[in-house]
Design a protein around this motif. Structure first.
Motif, mmCIF file in Angstrom:
data_model
loop_
_atom_site.group_PDB
_atom_site.id
_atom_site.type_symbol
_atom_site.label_atom_id
_atom_site.label_comp_id
_atom_site.label_asym_id
_atom_site.label_seq_id
_atom_site.Cartn_x
_atom_site.Cartn_y
_atom_site.Cartn_z
ATOM 1 N N GLY A 200 37.204 39.460 77.405
ATOM 2 C CA GLY A 200 38.633 39.630 77.626
ATOM 3 C C GLY A 200 39.442 39.366 76.368
ATOM 4 N N GLY A 201 38.976 38.406 75.557
ATOM 5 C CA GLY A 201 39.683 38.088 74.318
ATOM 6 C C GLY A 201 39.553 39.217 73.319
ATOM 7 N N SER A 202 38.341 39.718 73.145
ATOM 8 C CA SER A 202 38.101 40.859 72.273
ATOM 9 C C SER A 202 36.713 41.413 72.556
ATOM 10 C CB SER A 202 38.197 40.448 70.799
ATOM 11 O OG SER A 202 37.669 41.478 70.006
ATOM 12 N N MET A 203 36.703 42.589 73.150
ATOM 13 C CA MET A 203 35.439 43.241 73.498
ATOM 14 C C MET A 203 34.548 43.388 72.262
ATOM 15 S SD MET A 203 34.003 44.895 76.176
ATOM 16 C CE MET A 203 34.888 46.071 77.155
ATOM 17 N N GLU A 204 35.167 43.769 71.141
ATOM 18 C CA GLU A 204 34.394 44.010 69.932
ATOM 19 C C GLU A 204 33.840 42.699 69.365
ATOM 20 O OE1 GLU A 204 33.375 46.726 69.064
ATOM 21 O OE2 GLU A 204 32.797 46.606 66.959
ATOM 22 N N ALA A 205 34.653 41.659 69.366
ATOM 23 C CA ALA A 205 34.167 40.372 68.878
ATOM 24 C C ALA A 205 33.003 39.891 69.743
ATOM 25 C CB ALA A 205 35.287 39.334 68.881
ATOM 26 N N ALA A 206 33.105 40.109 71.055
ATOM 27 C CA ALA A 206 32.031 39.695 71.960
ATOM 28 C C ALA A 206 30.747 40.458 71.641
ATOM 29 C CB ALA A 206 32.453 39.945 73.413
ATOM 30 N N ARG A 207 30.891 41.766 71.435
ATOM 31 C CA ARG A 207 29.717 42.595 71.162
ATOM 32 C C ARG A 207 29.076 42.183 69.848
ATOM 33 N NH1 ARG A 207 27.603 47.899 70.260
ATOM 34 N NH2 ARG A 207 29.041 48.459 68.609
ATOM 35 N N LEU A 208 29.907 41.942 68.840
ATOM 36 C CA LEU A 208 29.377 41.566 67.532
ATOM 37 C C LEU A 208 28.847 40.135 67.536
ATOM 38 C CD1 LEU A 208 31.950 43.217 65.091
ATOM 39 C CD2 LEU A 208 29.679 44.011 65.726
ATOM 40 N N SER A 209 29.132 39.392 68.594
ATOM 41 C CA SER A 209 28.534 38.060 68.720
ATOM 42 C C SER A 209 27.280 38.120 69.574
ATOM 43 C CB SER A 209 29.543 37.085 69.337
ATOM 44 O OG SER A 209 30.657 36.946 68.496
ATOM 45 N N GLY A 210 26.861 39.327 69.947
ATOM 46 C CA GLY A 210 25.606 39.492 70.670
ATOM 47 C C GLY A 210 25.735 39.522 72.173
ATOM 48 N N VAL A 211 26.962 39.499 72.694
ATOM 49 C CA VAL A 211 27.141 39.520 74.146
ATOM 50 C C VAL A 211 26.790 40.904 74.679
ATOM 51 C CG1 VAL A 211 28.818 39.317 76.019
ATOM 52 C CG2 VAL A 211 28.939 37.764 74.070
ATOM 53 N N HIS A 212 25.976 40.934 75.745
ATOM 54 C CA HIS A 212 25.650 42.205 76.394
ATOM 55 C C HIS A 212 26.847 42.580 77.246
ATOM 56 C CE1 HIS A 212 23.572 45.398 78.331
ATOM 57 N NE2 HIS A 212 22.384 45.048 77.869
ATOM 58 N N THR A 213 27.794 43.320 76.665
ATOM 59 C CA THR A 213 29.098 43.477 77.309
ATOM 60 C C THR A 213 29.035 44.286 78.602
ATOM 61 O OG1 THR A 213 29.504 45.284 75.768
ATOM 62 C CG2 THR A 213 30.506 43.189 75.244
ATOM 63 N N SER A 214 28.237 45.364 78.622
ATOM 64 C CA SER A 214 28.260 46.186 79.838
ATOM 65 C C SER A 214 27.622 45.431 81.012
ATOM 66 C CB SER A 214 27.582 47.533 79.601
ATOM 67 O OG SER A 214 26.362 47.366 78.940
ATOM 68 N N GLU B 332 35.007 42.688 59.251
ATOM 69 C CA GLU B 332 36.192 42.989 58.467
ATOM 70 C C GLU B 332 37.469 42.482 59.140
ATOM 71 O OE1 GLU B 332 36.495 47.175 58.223
ATOM 72 O OE2 GLU B 332 37.705 47.166 56.410
ATOM 73 N N GLU B 333 37.566 42.747 60.448
ATOM 74 C CA GLU B 333 38.780 42.376 61.172
ATOM 75 C C GLU B 333 38.560 41.043 61.860
ATOM 76 O OE1 GLU B 333 41.468 44.111 60.974
ATOM 77 O OE2 GLU B 333 40.598 45.821 59.922
ATOM 78 N N ARG B 334 39.081 40.008 61.214
ATOM 79 C CA ARG B 334 38.823 38.664 61.713
ATOM 80 C C ARG B 334 39.334 38.474 63.134
ATOM 81 N NH1 ARG B 334 40.567 36.595 57.307
ATOM 82 N NH2 ARG B 334 42.702 36.483 58.040
ATOM 83 N N LYS B 335 40.564 38.935 63.381
ATOM 84 C CA LYS B 335 41.212 38.601 64.646
ATOM 85 C C LYS B 335 40.718 39.409 65.833
ATOM 86 C CE LYS B 335 45.396 36.394 63.269
ATOM 87 N NZ LYS B 335 46.774 36.226 63.627
ATOM 88 N N THR B 336 40.171 40.596 65.574
ATOM 89 C CA THR B 336 39.717 41.379 66.711
ATOM 90 C C THR B 336 38.201 41.456 66.791
ATOM 91 O OG1 THR B 336 39.865 43.390 65.413
ATOM 92 C CG2 THR B 336 41.756 42.848 66.761
ATOM 93 N N GLN B 337 37.509 41.265 65.652
ATOM 94 C CA GLN B 337 36.057 41.416 65.669
ATOM 95 C C GLN B 337 35.327 40.100 65.422
ATOM 96 O OE1 GLN B 337 35.613 44.337 62.560
ATOM 97 N NE2 GLN B 337 35.900 46.022 63.991
ATOM 98 N N GLY B 338 35.951 39.228 64.644
ATOM 99 C CA GLY B 338 35.263 37.997 64.265
ATOM 100 C C GLY B 338 35.455 36.890 65.273
ATOM 101 N N LEU B 339 36.620 36.871 65.910
ATOM 102 C CA LEU B 339 36.972 35.739 66.747
ATOM 103 C C LEU B 339 37.497 36.194 68.088
ATOM 104 C CD1 LEU B 339 38.983 33.698 64.120
ATOM 105 C CD2 LEU B 339 36.769 33.070 65.054
ATOM 106 N N VAL B 340 37.373 35.288 69.076
ATOM 107 C CA VAL B 340 38.090 35.459 70.317
ATOM 108 C C VAL B 340 39.307 34.555 70.168
ATOM 109 C CG1 VAL B 340 37.971 35.316 72.810
ATOM 110 C CG2 VAL B 340 35.900 35.780 71.502
ATOM 111 N N VAL B 341 40.446 35.136 69.759
ATOM 112 C CA VAL B 341 41.540 34.303 69.265
ATOM 113 C C VAL B 341 42.167 33.404 70.325
ATOM 114 C CG1 VAL B 341 42.224 35.649 67.260
ATOM 115 C CG2 VAL B 341 43.150 36.220 69.488
ATOM 116 N N GLY B 342 42.097 33.797 71.579
ATOM 117 C CA GLY B 342 42.693 32.947 72.613
ATOM 118 C C GLY B 342 41.864 31.708 72.910
#
Lengths: 326, 491
Positions: A200-214, B332-342
């Protein structure tokens, strides 16, 4: 902000995060205690608990979906469907536990369908669950030919789920509390819960952290469907029939409870504790307005106003949390 | 005659970081002013103030000698200041005509499409553009899109045109077209502020220059009176340290070997390796495929080719497999790809290790203890492990991303633009940390658009251009010019 921080130095971050629903509840209780003494009669309180239960159970499941940034409009239709299937299974002579388990599976199945549509086929949650909502309404009507389906409700245990008591506490409220506890613990202590927040915070961040999003999304919608299925069984137990038109607006009530509880519709922020408060607040509000004799029409106006105020306050809290200072 | 544009003592701070300090300069009608400086030098802040996107803390802007209160983007437009940002602000699904005349359609009450098309066509012809007015902007090349933006600005009678790194994403022929267009504009009396990292363009085009460094003006004057080396030293303002290897650190066995990695239309036939204890820098212009290469290696995007880890072939179809294989990506994009900002620092730091170790339950207390350790070790400035990570400064957010990977345990760490938007102090700390990790035997890939950064950190440098590796240079002897010449395709 500086004043607030200075005035509340002893509060832990967690309490500070939940101060809003707590404050609303406290104020509401204080006002009610003065204005409507009848409210605090034990029988009335138990009644409020009973009234909060069905929407509350759905709202806990809804919290899982909304935390991912999604929405589940199909819960009301799922409630009706599982109420109907329970009645049909029982009517066909099935033993009660089997009827319950199968109906829960029907609910979870609708959720899995939603989840697959959203996660695998990329349909927007609003549209996906709108589609299943319409289809499930139709299915319930078809299965019952449009009318309520009655069944032999002699079984004591089944009555317990709807209108019975456990040590004086209404059965449905007990179920609501149990579901809430499971929901809160899952979101806080299972990795799955963390994944929901991450998605919910960021789908892409979750995926790039290894979360199996689907997979995580499918499970989230399945949980929502399962809770709606449970609510459908509770509804059938209470009404004594499988009503294909039951719970028509309970999807909106559940969403309201979640949002009043401080969960962000954008996902990633919130939790089941707030949802419990949200569901209770809705039930208390309805009850109090009834007790002081406000007409059903005016009740809706008041309810709308309360939702708006609660959400406006919640939005500000969410903004602070995201570090958005604009 | 008063200057077309005069800037007096502009200052601006964000969250206590001074982005611009007491900057003054003039621009005459029909002149091109080159605005140069490293990333983070304050160029964007200056542009945004002139475009009305930010209000300055102090200082004033004069247009033709009159103080100009630039209130909001619409105000800037009314004053005749038009800005073409790097991120273009066109509507991709609308046609060229609709974009060009947006919000200013001819006709009263209803839009007169016939004269709109005619006007758009005339505007395009005037600028020598061959695109059709009826074409959807999405279908145009980047270069044409940029020209459309400029045409749009002209239609609004821009007297000052600000171009923010217009050539960064363009190839050779397109660059020449754009530069010719700019020259044409100056002949009509338009004043241009031109931001570029490419000094050869600056010398070919500009009349004057302004150099910013860390928000301050470090040089200004006529281009004819300066030299390439003088501008570089004003931009950099320091003799950067080379190599920077920890003494005694050994380069070990290859950790990652990539052979023939391709992704249609994005990456073609890329081969390279990184060894334990080595920093591989990847340089190139925007759009060269650097980020895409990192994402492919990390399994975030589909790709073909062979990847060997510690000498053994592996298949990395998704990020989870990459993580299990010991690869980490600081995106590259810290706030949307690197972190869950909330979410809190603790939750973010524990997210990857939670997965990698396959833990069955979350232990908030343990996560907080881990977070406290990294807060101390990496000097993360935060009220505590429970503070939402969105409330931290950019540098501290980046440290949280790094902590996430350190806690998970990695053999290979890929850092994509690790110091973008980060203040100088935190930047140095991140450099030190990268060197430490390298000395501890990690293999590290650093992707960066800042050449001094690539040069300061890398043992070897890979240069990319249009999805291909065009050069591999040794880190201790490479120069910015050498890298740049390969980055633009070896012209």
């Amino acid at each position: 902000m500086a004043i607030e921080a200075g005035r509340l130095p002893a509060l832990t971050p967690r309490v500070r995060r939940h101060w809003l629903p707590l404050l609303i509840a406290a104020v509401a209780i204080a006002v009610v205690a003065i204005a409507v003494p009848l409210f605090f009669q034990p029988t009335n309180l138990l009644n409020v608990g009973r009234q909060s239960a069905i929407v509350g159970v759905i709202a806990i499941g809804m919290t899982f979906v909304i935390l991912t940034g999604g929405i589940d409009l199909s819960v009301g239709a799922t409630l009706a469907l599982t109420g109907v299937t329970t009645a049909l299974f029982l009517g066909a002579g099935m033993v009660l536990p089997l009827a319950i388990v199968l109906s829960l599976l029907v609910g979870a199945g609708v959720g899995v369908l939603n989840g697959l549509g959203v996660a695998v086929f990329g349909v927007q949650p609003f549209i996906m669950t709108l589609a299943t909502m319409v289809a499930m309404q139709g299915l319930s009507l078809r299965l019952t030919n449009g009318g309520p389906k009655s069944f032999d409700n002699a079984n004591g245990f089944f009555t317990l789920l709807g209108s019975g008591d456990v040590l004086g506490v209404p059965g449905p409220f007990v179920i609501f509390i149990v579901v809430s506890v499971i929901g809160v613990l899952t979101l806080r202590y299972l990795p799955f819960g963390r994944f929901l927040y991450a998605i919910g915070g960021s789908m892409e961040a979750a995926r790039l952290s290894g979360v199996h999003t689907s997979r995580t999304l499918v499970i989230a919608y399945a949980v929502s469907g399962l809770c709606a299925g449970l609510a459908g069984i509770m509804s059938a137990a209470r009404l004594g029939v499988g009503d294909p038109t039951a719970g028509a607006l309970s999807n909106l009530d559940a969403i309201t409870a979640v949002v009043i509880g401080g969960t962000s519709l954008a996902g990633g922020i919130g939790g089941a504790v707030g949802t419990v408060f949200g569901a209770l607040l809705l039930a208390v509000l309805a009850n109090v307005l009834n007790l002081i004799g406000v007409s059903p029409f005016d009740q809706q106006i008041v309810k709308g106003a309360v939702i708006l105020v609660a959400v406006l306050l919640a939005v500000q809290a969410i903004r602070r949390r995201k570090g958005d200072r604009s | 005659m008063p200057a077309r544009l005069e800037v007096r003592g502009l200052s601006k701070a964000f969250r206590g970081v001074q982005a611009l300090r007491d900057v003054s300069f003039c621009l005459q009608a029909g002149e091109v002013l080159a605005l140069i400086g490293e990333n983070g030098a304050g160029k964007s802040t200056l542009i945004r103030i002139l475009a009305g996107a930010h209000a300055p803390d102090a200082g004033e802007v004069l247009l033709d000698g009159r103080p100009a209160e630039i209130t909001g983007p619409a105000g800037a437009e009314a004053l005749g200041v038009a800005t073409v940002y790097q991120e273009l602000s066109l509507f991709p699904e609308l046609t060229v005509t609709e974009n060009l005349l947006f919000n200013r359609y001819p006709g009263r009450g209803r839009i007169d499409w016939r004269s709109a098309r005619r006007e758009a066509g005339a505007l395009l012809a005037e600028l020598g553009l061959t695109v059709s007015p009826a074409q959807r902007v999405r279908e145009l090349s980047v270069a044409d899109k940029q020209m459309i933006e400029i045409a749009k600005a002209l239609r609004r009678d821009a007297r000052v045109l600000i171009l923010d790194e217009p050539t960064a994403v363009l190839g050779g022929a397109d660059v020449d077209r754009l530069l010719a267009l700019v020259q044409d504009l100056t002949r009509r009396g338009v004043s241009v502020i031109f931001v570029s990292h490419r000094l050869e363009e600056v010398f070919g085009l500009a009349d004057r220059y302004v150099v910013l460094k860390d928000g301050e003006l470090t040089g200004a004057g006529a281009i004819a009176d300066t030299t390439h080396d003088e501008l570089v030293s004003k931009m950099v303002g320091r003799d950067f340290v080379r190599g920077g290897r920890e003494p005694g650190a050994e380069i070990g066995e290859p950790v990652l070997q990539v052979e023939g990695l391709s992704r249609p239309g994005v990456l073609s036939d890329i081969s390279f390796s990184v060894r334990a204890g080595e920093v591989l820098g990847i340089a190139g212009l925007r759009g060269a495929g650097r980020t895409e290469l990192a994402r492919a290696v990390f399994g975030a995007d589909p790709h073909t080719g062979t990847v060997l880890l510690h000498g053994k072939p592996v298949r990395i179809p998704d990020p989870l497999q990459a993580i299990r294989a010991g690869i980490g990506l600081v995106p590259e994009e810290r706030k949307t790809q690197g972190l869950v900002v909330g979410q809190s620092c603790a939750t973010n730091i524990s997210l990857v290790s939670l997965l990698k170790r396959g833990r069955r339950t979350v232990r908030p207390a343990a996560d907080q203890a881990v977070a406290r350790r990294y807060i101390e070790k990496l000097h993360i400035k935060t009220p505590g492990p429970e503070a939402p990570v969105g409330t931290l400064s950019g540098g501290n957010q980046q440290k949280v991303v790094l902590a996430k990977w350190l806690e998970a345990g990695v053999d290979l760490l890929i850092l994509d633009e690790p110091t973008r938007g980060i203040d100088i102090g935190a930047k140095q700390e991140i450099y030190t940390l990268i060197r430490q990790l390298c000395a501890e035997g990690l293999a590290i890939i650093v992707i960066s658009s800042e050449l001094p950064e690539v040069l300061a950190l890398s043992d070897r440098i890979l240069v990319m251009h249009q999805g291909e590796v065009t050069a591999e240079l040794p880190g201790d002897t490479a120069t910015e010019e050498e890298i740049m010449s390969h980055a633009v395709g070896g012209r």
